[in-house]
Scaffold this motif. Structure first.
Motif, PDB file in Angstrom:
ATOM      1  N   GLY A  43       0.810  -1.213   0.000  1.00 64.31           N
ATOM      2  CA  GLY A  43       0.000   0.000   0.000  1.00 64.31           C
ATOM      3  C   GLY A  43       0.840   1.257   0.000  1.00 64.31           C
ATOM      4  O   GLY A  43       0.396   2.316   0.442  1.00 64.31           O
ATOM      5  N   ASP A  44       2.086   1.136  -0.487  1.00 64.00           N
ATOM      6  CA  ASP A  44       3.015   2.265  -0.492  1.00 64.00           C
ATOM      7  C   ASP A  44       2.957   2.944  -1.862  1.00 64.00           C
ATOM      8  O   ASP A  44       3.624   2.537  -2.806  1.00 64.00           O
ATOM      9  N   MET A  45       2.141   4.002  -1.965  1.00 64.30           N
ATOM     10  CA  MET A  45       1.929   4.647  -3.251  1.00 64.30           C
ATOM     11  C   MET A  45       1.761   6.154  -3.047  1.00 64.30           C
ATOM     12  O   MET A  45       0.859   6.592  -2.333  1.00 64.30           O
ATOM     13  N   THR A  46       2.642   6.938  -3.643  1.00 65.84           N
ATOM     14  CA  THR A  46       2.536   8.391  -3.551  1.00 65.84           C
ATOM     15  C   THR A  46       1.376   8.880  -4.422  1.00 65.84           C
ATOM     16  O   THR A  46       0.853   8.134  -5.269  1.00 65.84           O
ATOM     17  N   LEU A  47       0.992  10.137  -4.254  1.00 69.50           N
ATOM     18  CA  LEU A  47      -0.103  10.702  -5.039  1.00 69.50           C
ATOM     19  C   LEU A  47       0.245  10.719  -6.519  1.00 69.50           C
ATOM     20  O   LEU A  47      -0.602  10.397  -7.376  1.00 69.50           O
ATOM     21  N   SER A  48       1.494  11.070  -6.831  1.00 74.49           N
ATOM     22  CA  SER A  48       1.908  11.100  -8.235  1.00 74.49           C
ATOM     23  C   SER A  48       1.893   9.687  -8.828  1.00 74.49           C
ATOM     24  O   SER A  48       1.500   9.493  -9.982  1.00 74.49           O
TER      25      SER A  48
END
Length: 245
Positions: A43-48
């Protein structure tokens, strides 16, 4: 379920709808398949990165956020008074069942002999009963979770026993995608509870498949009902044959 988990669940659903694998998604955004799997599992996901993933899948970020918000549950059951209100009005109960099946307003009035005004009135009542959150243009969001259950021996279950069960089991269960099983076993309480948990998982899987298939043309979809029960029980005719001590 946390917000990140909801977002990931929506993304996975959109990937399935687009027939897109982790490998293909990675190729579109310049990452390896293992990196994509790690990103989804952790679940490691930046907005970009989330924006890139949505673009690669072919769905808008706003749509993903909306679906995640819409899937946030409020409750998994109604009160006795709420169920009584549904049972007291057949059309209201019918619309409620349709909403639980995620029918659109248009699908309800096209299928059943109910006017637009009557259907709107039912949706307003269901909003007051906290089953749905009514939105503009007769759209709605469910206010119950995927684990929603009718009250044990409540008004709806009593109605089902009186009028639904016999009609349901009168079918042959030999059509495509149909089956009928009656399996007996002697279990401990923990084993029985483990089986109940698996049944609940199966019900959740039906809800997920239903949501995914909403994107398919209406003529390719049909109404299916999964009716499951597990209880400590013996056929009365067999009980009468037991030895007396």
């Amino acid at each position: 379920m946390s917000s990140p988990e909801l977002l990931l669940r929506v993304l996975r659903s959109e990937m399935r709808a687009a027939d897109l694998t982790y490998k293909e998604l990675g190729e579109r955004i310049g990452l390896s398949e293992s990196s994509i799997k790690r990103m989804f599992s952790q679940g490691d996901m930046t907005l970009s990165r989330l924006t890139d993933v949505c673009k690669a899948i072919g769905v808008g970020l706003e749509e993903v956020l909306r679906q995640a918000a819409d899937s946030t549950p409020c409750t998994d059951k109604l009160t006795l008074a709420q169920e009584r209100a549904l049972v007291a009005d057949p059309k209201l109960l019918m619309v409620a069942i349709c909403c639980l099946g995620h029918w659109t307003f248009e699908q309800i009035i096209e299928t059943y002999a109910i006017s637009e005004a009557e259907c709107v009135g039912c949706l307003v009542k269901l909003d007051r009963l906290a089953l749905i959150e009514l939105r503009p243009l007769n759209r709605y969001r469910m206010r119950v979770s995927r684990a929603f259950r009718w009250l044990p021996d409540g008004p709806v279950q009593q109605l089902m026993r009186q009028h639904v069960v016999d009609d349901y089991f009168s079918g042959r269960f030999d059509g495509v995608g149909e089956t009928l099983l009656c399996v007996h076993g002697r279990l401990t309480d923990p084993s029985a509870q483990a089986l109940v948990n698996k049944i609940q998982q199966l019900a959740a899987e039906l809800a997920r498949l239903h949501q995914d298939d909403q994107r398919r043309p209406p003529e390719l979809r049909d109404g299916y009902t999964l009716l499951l029960g597990l209880r400590s029980w013996e056929f009365a005719a067999f009980t009468a044959m037991r030895r007396t001590t």
